[in-house]
Scaffold this motif. Structure first.
Motif, PDB file in Angstrom:
ATOM      1  N   LEU A 143       0.815  -1.204   0.000  1.00 39.29           N
ATOM      2  CA  LEU A 143       0.000   0.000   0.000  1.00 39.29           C
ATOM      3  C   LEU A 143       0.859   1.269   0.000  1.00 39.29           C
ATOM      4  CD1 LEU A 143      -2.859  -1.077   2.416  1.00 39.29           C
ATOM      5  CD2 LEU A 143      -3.084  -0.522  -0.004  1.00 39.29           C
ATOM      6  N   GLU A 144       1.990   1.237   0.703  1.00 39.88           N
ATOM      7  CA  GLU A 144       2.890   2.380   0.690  1.00 39.88           C
ATOM      8  C   GLU A 144       3.461   2.602  -0.710  1.00 39.88           C
ATOM      9  OE1 GLU A 144       3.981   4.704   3.287  1.00 39.88           O
ATOM     10  OE2 GLU A 144       1.977   3.972   3.803  1.00 39.88           O
ATOM     11  N   LEU A 145       3.797   1.491  -1.384  1.00 35.93           N
ATOM     12  CA  LEU A 145       4.303   1.579  -2.758  1.00 35.93           C
ATOM     13  C   LEU A 145       3.237   2.166  -3.685  1.00 35.93           C
ATOM     14  CD1 LEU A 145       6.304   0.906  -5.058  1.00 35.93           C
ATOM     15  CD2 LEU A 145       5.363  -1.416  -5.061  1.00 35.93           C
ATOM     16  N   LEU A 146       2.019   1.672  -3.565  1.00 38.89           N
ATOM     17  CA  LEU A 146       0.933   2.157  -4.415  1.00 38.89           C
ATOM     18  C   LEU A 146       0.587   3.610  -4.094  1.00 38.89           C
ATOM     19  CD1 LEU A 146      -1.272  -1.066  -4.273  1.00 38.89           C
ATOM     20  CD2 LEU A 146       0.139  -0.289  -6.196  1.00 38.89           C
ATOM     21  N   LEU A 147       0.717   3.985  -2.832  1.00 39.82           N
ATOM     22  CA  LEU A 147       0.461   5.370  -2.442  1.00 39.82           C
ATOM     23  C   LEU A 147       1.482   6.315  -3.079  1.00 39.82           C
ATOM     24  CD1 LEU A 147      -1.272   7.255  -0.654  1.00 39.82           C
ATOM     25  CD2 LEU A 147       0.378   6.858   1.186  1.00 39.82           C
ATOM     26  N   ARG A 148       2.753   5.909  -3.089  1.00 39.99           N
ATOM     27  CA  ARG A 148       3.795   6.753  -3.695  1.00 39.99           C
ATOM     28  C   ARG A 148       3.516   7.006  -5.164  1.00 39.99           C
ATOM     29  NH1 ARG A 148       7.209   3.567  -0.495  1.00 39.99           N
ATOM     30  NH2 ARG A 148       7.895   2.298  -2.280  1.00 39.99           N
ATOM     31  N   HIS A 149       2.950   6.005  -5.830  1.00 41.19           N
ATOM     32  CA  HIS A 149       2.717   6.118  -7.271  1.00 41.19           C
ATOM     33  C   HIS A 149       1.262   6.468  -7.607  1.00 41.19           C
ATOM     34  CE1 HIS A 149       6.664   4.747  -8.739  1.00 41.19           C
ATOM     35  NE2 HIS A 149       6.690   3.990  -7.654  1.00 41.19           N
ATOM     36  N   ARG A 150       0.455   6.728  -6.602  1.00 39.95           N
ATOM     37  CA  ARG A 150      -0.944   7.142  -6.808  1.00 39.95           C
ATOM     38  C   ARG A 150      -1.724   6.115  -7.626  1.00 39.95           C
ATOM     39  NH1 ARG A 150      -0.926   9.932  -2.834  1.00 39.95           N
ATOM     40  NH2 ARG A 150      -2.962  10.723  -3.458  1.00 39.95           N
ATOM     41  N   VAL A 151      -1.649   4.857  -7.230  1.00 41.74           N
ATOM     42  CA  VAL A 151      -2.341   3.771  -7.922  1.00 41.74           C
ATOM     43  C   VAL A 151      -3.575   3.371  -7.125  1.00 41.74           C
ATOM     44  CG1 VAL A 151      -2.183   1.410  -8.804  1.00 41.74           C
ATOM     45  CG2 VAL A 151      -0.191   2.930  -8.924  1.00 41.74           C
ATOM     46  N   GLY A 152      -4.753   3.495  -7.716  1.00 43.15           N
ATOM     47  CA  GLY A 152      -5.972   3.087  -7.055  1.00 43.15           C
ATOM     48  C   GLY A 152      -6.069   1.574  -6.929  1.00 43.15           C
ATOM     49  N   VAL A 153      -6.817   1.120  -5.939  1.00 41.44           N
ATOM     50  CA  VAL A 153      -6.933  -0.316  -5.661  1.00 41.44           C
ATOM     51  C   VAL A 153      -8.398  -0.728  -5.629  1.00 41.44           C
ATOM     52  CG1 VAL A 153      -6.384  -2.187  -4.060  1.00 41.44           C
ATOM     53  CG2 VAL A 153      -4.808  -0.242  -4.295  1.00 41.44           C
ATOM     54  N   ALA A 154      -8.741  -1.673  -6.488  1.00 40.76           N
ATOM     55  CA  ALA A 154     -10.051  -2.319  -6.435  1.00 40.76           C
ATOM     56  C   ALA A 154      -9.842  -3.758  -5.997  1.00 40.76           C
ATOM     57  CB  ALA A 154     -10.732  -2.275  -7.797  1.00 40.76           C
ATOM     58  N   VAL A 155     -10.732  -4.267  -5.163  1.00 44.12           N
ATOM     59  CA  VAL A 155     -10.576  -5.605  -4.583  1.00 44.12           C
ATOM     60  C   VAL A 155     -11.802  -6.449  -4.913  1.00 44.12           C
ATOM     61  CG1 VAL A 155     -10.314  -6.915  -2.435  1.00 44.12           C
ATOM     62  CG2 VAL A 155      -9.112  -4.738  -2.731  1.00 44.12           C
ATOM     63  N   SER A 156     -11.557  -7.699  -5.247  1.00 45.40           N
ATOM     64  CA  SER A 156     -12.645  -8.642  -5.525  1.00 45.40           C
ATOM     65  C   SER A 156     -13.140  -9.245  -4.217  1.00 45.40           C
ATOM     66  CB  SER A 156     -12.161  -9.749  -6.454  1.00 45.40           C
ATOM     67  OG  SER A 156     -11.727  -9.222  -7.689  1.00 45.40           O
ATOM     68  N   LEU A 157     -14.432  -9.119  -3.970  1.00 48.94           N
ATOM     69  CA  LEU A 157     -15.041  -9.663  -2.759  1.00 48.94           C
ATOM     70  C   LEU A 157     -16.465 -10.078  -3.104  1.00 48.94           C
ATOM     71  CD1 LEU A 157     -14.595 -10.020   0.400  1.00 48.94           C
ATOM     72  CD2 LEU A 157     -15.898  -7.889   0.621  1.00 48.94           C
ATOM     73  N   ASP A 158     -16.816 -11.319  -2.795  1.00 51.64           N
ATOM     74  CA  ASP A 158     -18.118 -11.839  -3.208  1.00 51.64           C
ATOM     75  C   ASP A 158     -19.165 -11.831  -2.102  1.00 51.64           C
ATOM     76  OD1 ASP A 158     -17.199 -12.166  -5.739  1.00 51.64           O
ATOM     77  OD2 ASP A 158     -16.943 -14.333  -5.640  1.00 51.64           O
ATOM     78  N   GLY A 159     -18.934 -11.039  -1.050  1.00 48.21           N
ATOM     79  CA  GLY A 159     -19.949 -10.904  -0.005  1.00 48.21           C
ATOM     80  C   GLY A 159     -19.484 -11.441   1.330  1.00 48.21           C
ATOM     81  N   SER A 160     -20.353 -12.182   1.991  1.00 47.70           N
ATOM     82  CA  SER A 160     -20.065 -12.741   3.310  1.00 47.70           C
ATOM     83  C   SER A 160     -18.981 -13.800   3.222  1.00 47.70           C
ATOM     84  CB  SER A 160     -21.336 -13.362   3.886  1.00 47.70           C
ATOM     85  OG  SER A 160     -21.679 -14.525   3.133  1.00 47.70           O
ATOM     86  N   PRO A 161     -18.420 -14.228   4.371  1.00 40.68           N
ATOM     87  CA  PRO A 161     -17.414 -15.293   4.334  1.00 40.68           C
ATOM     88  C   PRO A 161     -17.905 -16.544   3.607  1.00 40.68           C
ATOM     89  CG  PRO A 161     -17.394 -14.256   6.488  1.00 40.68           C
ATOM     90  CD  PRO A 161     -18.550 -13.655   5.734  1.00 40.68           C
ATOM     91  N   VAL A 162     -19.131 -16.984   3.895  1.00 35.50           N
ATOM     92  CA  VAL A 162     -19.653 -18.186   3.235  1.00 35.50           C
ATOM     93  C   VAL A 162     -19.784 -17.951   1.739  1.00 35.50           C
ATOM     94  CG1 VAL A 162     -21.659 -19.697   3.023  1.00 35.50           C
ATOM     95  CG2 VAL A 162     -20.840 -19.023   5.292  1.00 35.50           C
ATOM     96  N   ALA A 163     -20.323 -16.801   1.346  1.00 38.03           N
ATOM     97  CA  ALA A 163     -20.515 -16.496  -0.072  1.00 38.03           C
ATOM     98  C   ALA A 163     -19.178 -16.393  -0.796  1.00 38.03           C
ATOM     99  CB  ALA A 163     -21.300 -15.199  -0.220  1.00 38.03           C
TER     100      ALA A 163
END
Length: 389
Positions: free
Chosen positions: A97-117
């Motif tokens: 995250l520090e590396l991405l912050l230095r270079h101003r890179v946005g972060v999108a994360v894949s998440l399918d909902g609840s732990p079970v889902a």
């Protein structure tokens, strides 16, 4: 990770086996120079670059840092660059995250909902669940120091998961934006829950069989209603906002809907140029353009038959879609989802009936909101363009 619905590793196209796992820096430099060349030629004020995968963080911090330095040194003087990264989140730690912050890179994360889902499909290669690791990464991303990097969450729809529960599980991470992704499929290989379907005849989908089930429309409608009726500023949902814009006669800026011309090219690790990588579900070689960044420019990609068709708007669609009253919103659906092994891409989406039912549902909700007696923008929901910020 070994997500069982991954179109890179578990789809018809297996070209990943013949390609390097990491893009060499010489290839990165050539790709960046081609992007700069294209920006100059077409006088582009801005370009978007998405670092994708597989999982892009697997290249490691040192290589990622070198790659981002190449972008900054060779491209930033030519054109404004908006760079982001799509990650499964399992490797996202403070140092990344520090590396991405230095270079101003946005972060999108894949998440399918609840732990079970989430853990039903998104597991490590040894079978272990991944939700806890992803949740920890999202807490780091939500730290005030890194929060500005947080682009949003990408959730693949699973009919086995409750739509409202899924949406509310995503809300727990205070994402600035959520997007829903329909599972990839074609007429020959339909998505889960749809079974075999015949390509609609030469008539609009509204004239099709009234009793055909539309489970994805029902799922999305339930999630939409929960979002639409929510308190203001809960979160933005890209799919819903784009469809609202289309229903109200506005522009639709997403690959999955609308008639906006396609504006993307995928550069694989070996420097080959490809069409949208979701085409890997269609057939071996389906995304290939026959071009590469060493011998060809990105303008050459504009001359391929696929890109010409995808930039032709209404004229690039089959006759069923051209005759449909919903075409300005739907746009025929995602290009990949239109494929039939004997008819190519001149078909509506395999989700045709689902998309029609869902768009109709959104239109109905908007009509009711517009008829609200107090006439306030809030009646349209918290994220309508006319609502005050």
């Amino acid at each position: 990770m070994s997500c069982d619905y991954c179109y890179v590793y578990f789809a018809a196209d297996q070209s990943w086996r013949r390609r390097p796992g990491v893009m060499a820096l010489d290839t990165v430099r050539q790709a960046v120079d081609r992007i700069a060349e294209h920006a100059r030629e077409h006088r582009l004020p801005m370009v978007r670059i998405i670092l994708h995968g597989g999982e892009p963080l697997l290249v490691g911090k040192a290589h990622l840092g070198e790659l981002l330095t190449v972008l900054a040194e060779r491209l930033a003087p030519e054109v404004e660059v908006r760079c982001s990264l799509q990650s499964n989140g399992t490797l996202l730690d403070h140092d990344f995250l520090e590396l991405l912050l230095r270079h101003r890179v946005g972060v999108a994360v894949s998440l399918d909902g609840s732990p079970v889902a989430h853990d039903r499909h998104r597991r490590f290669a040894n079978g272990r669940p991944s939700h806890a690791r992803v949740a920890g990464a999202l807490r780091l991303l939500n730290n005030p120091r890194h929060r500005e990097l947080f682009v949003g969450l990408l959730c693949t729809v699973d009919l086995a998961n409750d739509p409202v529960e899924t949406y509310e599980a995503l809300l727990e991470f205070s994402a600035p934006r959520v997007d829903f992704l329909l599972p990839h499929g074609t007429w020959e290989y339909p998505p889960p829950g749809l079974g075999h379907r015949e390509v609609p005849p030469a008539r609009p989908p509204a004239d099709g069989p009234p009793d055909e089930p539309t489970p994805y429309a029902q799922w999305l409608a339930a999630a939409f209603d929960r979002w639409f009726d929510a308190p203001r500023k809960e979160t933005r949902v890209r799919m819903f906002e784009e469809i609202i814009s289309g229903v109200l006669g506005g522009a639709v800026h997403t690959e999955a809907f609308g008639l906006a011309p396609v504006d993307l090219v995928v550069v694989d690790a070996d420097g080959t140029m490809q069409h949208s990588d979701s085409l890997k579900v269609v057939a071996e070689g389906a995304p290939e353009t026959g071009l590469d960044i060493f011998r060809h420019s990105f303008s050459d990609a504009l001359t391929t038959e696929t890109v010409r068709r995808r930039q032709a708007g209404l004229l690039g669609l089959g006759k069923v879609c051209r005759a449909c009253a919903l075409v300005q919103v739907c746009g025929g659906g995602l290009y990949t989802h239109r494929h039939h092994h004997t008819e190519g891409f001149a078909n509506p989406s395999v989700y045709c009936r689902d998309l029609a039912d869902f768009i109709t549902h959104v239109r109905s909700r908007l009509s009711t909101a517009l008829a609200h007696p107090d006439g306030t923008p809030e009646a349209l929901g918290p994220h309508h363009p006319s609502a005050p910020s």
